[in-house]
Design a protein around this motif. Structure first.
Motif, PDB file in Angstrom:
ATOM      1  N   GLU A 196      -8.260 -13.340  -4.698  1.00 32.11           N
ATOM      2  CA  GLU A 196      -7.136 -14.161  -5.133  1.00 32.11           C
ATOM      3  C   GLU A 196      -7.538 -15.638  -5.286  1.00 32.11           C
ATOM      4  OE1 GLU A 196      -3.415 -11.497  -3.400  1.00 32.11           O
ATOM      5  OE2 GLU A 196      -3.979 -13.359  -2.366  1.00 32.11           O
ATOM      6  N   ARG A 200      -3.093  -9.917   1.055  1.00 34.26           N
ATOM      7  CA  ARG A 200      -2.392  -8.732   0.554  1.00 34.26           C
ATOM      8  C   ARG A 200      -2.562  -8.584  -0.957  1.00 34.26           C
ATOM      9  NH1 ARG A 200       3.518  -8.873   1.497  1.00 34.26           N
ATOM     10  NH2 ARG A 200       3.274 -11.007   0.716  1.00 34.26           N
ATOM     11  N   TYR A 201      -2.898  -7.364  -1.367  1.00 37.23           N
ATOM     12  CA  TYR A 201      -2.991  -7.045  -2.795  1.00 37.23           C
ATOM     13  C   TYR A 201      -1.621  -6.495  -3.206  1.00 37.23           C
ATOM     14  CZ  TYR A 201      -5.631  -5.805  -7.050  1.00 37.23           C
ATOM     15  OH  TYR A 201      -6.133  -5.733  -8.342  1.00 37.23           O
ATOM     16  N   ASP A 202      -0.794  -7.404  -3.746  1.00 42.59           N
ATOM     17  CA  ASP A 202       0.568  -6.991  -4.096  1.00 42.59           C
ATOM     18  C   ASP A 202       0.749  -7.001  -5.609  1.00 42.59           C
ATOM     19  OD1 ASP A 202       0.643  -9.688  -4.698  1.00 42.59           O
ATOM     20  OD2 ASP A 202       1.885 -10.231  -2.959  1.00 42.59           O
ATOM     21  N   ALA A 203       1.997  -6.918  -6.047  1.00 42.45           N
ATOM     22  CA  ALA A 203       2.285  -6.837  -7.487  1.00 42.45           C
ATOM     23  C   ALA A 203       1.832  -8.097  -8.215  1.00 42.45           C
ATOM     24  CB  ALA A 203       3.783  -6.604  -7.699  1.00 42.45           C
ATOM     25  N   ASP A 241      -3.126 -14.778  -0.219  1.00 46.64           N
ATOM     26  CA  ASP A 241      -3.141 -14.214   1.132  1.00 46.64           C
ATOM     27  C   ASP A 241      -3.957 -12.926   1.090  1.00 46.64           C
ATOM     28  OD1 ASP A 241      -1.573 -12.304  -0.095  1.00 46.64           O
ATOM     29  OD2 ASP A 241       0.259 -12.778   1.006  1.00 46.64           O
ATOM     30  N   THR A 255      -0.700  -9.965  -7.392  1.00 53.03           N
ATOM     31  CA  THR A 255      -2.157  -9.883  -7.506  1.00 53.03           C
ATOM     32  C   THR A 255      -2.533  -8.987  -8.682  1.00 53.03           C
ATOM     33  OG1 THR A 255      -2.297 -10.058  -5.084  1.00 53.03           O
ATOM     34  CG2 THR A 255      -4.282  -9.392  -6.268  1.00 53.03           C
ATOM     35  N   ARG A 275      -6.448  -3.136 -11.287  1.00 52.13           N
ATOM     36  CA  ARG A 275      -7.316  -2.813 -10.152  1.00 52.13           C
ATOM     37  C   ARG A 275      -8.708  -3.380 -10.418  1.00 52.13           C
ATOM     38  NH1 ARG A 275      -6.387   3.266  -7.991  1.00 52.13           N
ATOM     39  NH2 ARG A 275      -4.089   3.307  -7.934  1.00 52.13           N
ATOM     40  N   PRO A 321      -3.384  -2.355  -5.446  1.00 55.68           N
ATOM     41  CA  PRO A 321      -2.129  -2.675  -4.744  1.00 55.68           C
ATOM     42  C   PRO A 321      -1.991  -1.898  -3.433  1.00 55.68           C
ATOM     43  CG  PRO A 321      -1.716  -2.441  -7.083  1.00 55.68           C
ATOM     44  CD  PRO A 321      -3.144  -2.027  -6.877  1.00 55.68           C
ATOM     45  N   GLY A 322      -1.574  -2.617  -2.415  1.00 54.67           N
ATOM     46  CA  GLY A 322      -1.417  -2.015  -1.083  1.00 54.67           C
ATOM     47  C   GLY A 322      -2.568  -2.322  -0.153  1.00 54.67           C
ATOM     48  N   ASP A 323      -3.718  -2.759  -0.726  1.00 58.18           N
ATOM     49  CA  ASP A 323      -4.869  -3.077   0.112  1.00 58.18           C
ATOM     50  C   ASP A 323      -4.667  -4.427   0.808  1.00 58.18           C
ATOM     51  OD1 ASP A 323      -6.207  -0.766  -0.533  1.00 58.18           O
ATOM     52  OD2 ASP A 323      -7.395  -1.683  -2.131  1.00 58.18           O
ATOM     53  N   ARG A 324      -5.311  -4.558   1.954  1.00 63.53           N
ATOM     54  CA  ARG A 324      -5.343  -5.821   2.684  1.00 63.53           C
ATOM     55  C   ARG A 324      -6.779  -6.085   3.123  1.00 63.53           C
ATOM     56  NH1 ARG A 324      -0.771  -7.882   5.556  1.00 63.53           N
ATOM     57  NH2 ARG A 324       1.190  -6.880   4.952  1.00 63.53           N
TER      58      ARG A 324
END
Length: 354
Positions: free
Chosen positions: A127, A144-147, A142, A149, A167, A116-119
């Motif tokens: 994804e 963004r590695y968000d919740a 997209d 993901t 992760r 989480p937080g990675d782009r």
């Protein structure tokens, strides 16, 4: 392959010399016309056919785009790769420390832990794989590695019997552009592997034929050159040169005067299905082709004397003969392409008696 027109002069002169002096042309402007003083020993009819210049070499069935897969982290191989297996999206290539290393699709290699937080483009293709594997509920694809993901990754990890951390660690996945064939298991069960050790070698599932050409035949290695392959079973398959192939890891180096070419079969995987990869195939490269042309045996061509030079044919008409100037073209399999006034299919021309 260069045209051989200029190479036939010596042979043509030798043939002319055997025609009992009947082709000593060269006077009065050397236009190649006029009646001969004697008939040739034998005749042959001008034919209309296709000509090909080709070279045949041995080849072997293989798979395209071989490349090694290395473990980015240290560990023990607990399930080795299965040679010959086709591995698809979401399936394990091998297991390291009792954890599956999963194949996912994408051009970007797995170069880091994703959390989480990675782009990045690696997150984007992760994804896309999660969606393709059925874990895309609530996931917006997209970079963004968000919740969302992380939640999708946890569901996927649970189905893999891995700790649902949310992760994707280094060494958990291998990205490849498409499904792969395992052509070699480089690490056996219980082997210790690390970042510099290849665990397996994969390739495209698309069969190819590899063949070696001399540097002098480098023009045949051009992508798109048409070939005909006689497979180990005796079946013939059409194909074309896809490009040159780099030497395989661990293979004996070939000389600098040798080019290894990779030939793509028109029929794809079906073309080589069931073929014995341990038996050589025969590869016929076609460098030049002329369709529906007039031809005679090379021995029928006569080198004309005089300032104009060139080539002629001794045309036989009943009990007389005359020399007709011709333009010589491509040669192949003992035949040469000819054209000239009065030359047509069926025209009788002189040759030496065989």
């Amino acid at each position: 392959m260069a045209r051989k027109v200029l190479l036939i002069g010596g042979a043509a002169v030798a043939v002319a010399a055997t025609v009992a002096g009947a082709v000593a042309y060269g006077g009065r402007g050397d236009d190649g016309g006029g009646a001969a003083s004697a008939l040739p020993p034998d005749t042959v009819a001008v034919a209309r056919t296709d000509l090909e210049q080709a070279k045949t070499v041995d080849g072997r069935i293989d798979f395209a785009q071989r490349r090694p897969v290395k473990a980015p982290v240290e560990g023990t191989v607990t399930v080795a790769a299965e040679e010959g297996a086709t591995v698809r999206q979401g399936q394990a290539l091998y297991e390291l420390d009792d954890k599956p290393v999963t194949l996912l699709y994408g051009p970007v290699p797995a170069f880091r832990e994703m959390k989480p937080g990675d782009r990045g483009s690696d997150v984007l293709q992760l994804e896309r794989n999660l969606v393709a594997l059925g874990y895309g509920a609530g996931l917006y694809v997209d970079p963004r590695y968000d919740a969302a993901t992380a939640a999708a990754v946890k569901r996927w990890q649970e189905d893999l019997n891995r700790t649902p951390s949310g992760r994707v660690g280094r060494g958990d996945v291998v990205f490849q552009p498409e499904e792969v064939t395992v052509v070699r298991a480089d690490a056996a069960l219980a082997d210790q592997v690390g970042p510099d050790a290849a665990v397996l070698t994969v390739a495209s599932t698309r069969p190819v034929v590899r063949a070696e050409l001399d540097q002098a035949d480098g023009a045949l290695a051009a992508p798109g050159t048409r070939v005909e392959v006689t497979l180990p079973s005796g079946k013939k398959a059409a194909g074309k040169v896809g490009g040159t192939a780099r030497p395989e890891d661990g293979a004996e180096p070939v000389g600098q005067d040798v080019i290894t070419v990779e030939i793509v079969l028109d029929g794809g995987a079906a073309a080589a299905r069931g073929e014995d990869t341990g038996v050589s195939a025969s590869v016929r490269f076609v460098s030049e082709r002329r369709e529906d042309v007039l031809v005679v045996p090379v021995e029928a061509i006569v080198a004309l004397r005089g300032t104009n030079g060139g080539y002629g044919l001794q045309v036989v008409e009943g009990s007389t003969s005359r020399m007709v100037r011709v333009t010589a073209g491509m040669t192949a399999d003992g035949l040469i392409e000819v054209s000239g006034a009065g030359i047509a299919a069926g025209t009788k021309v002189g040759v030496a008696r065989s």
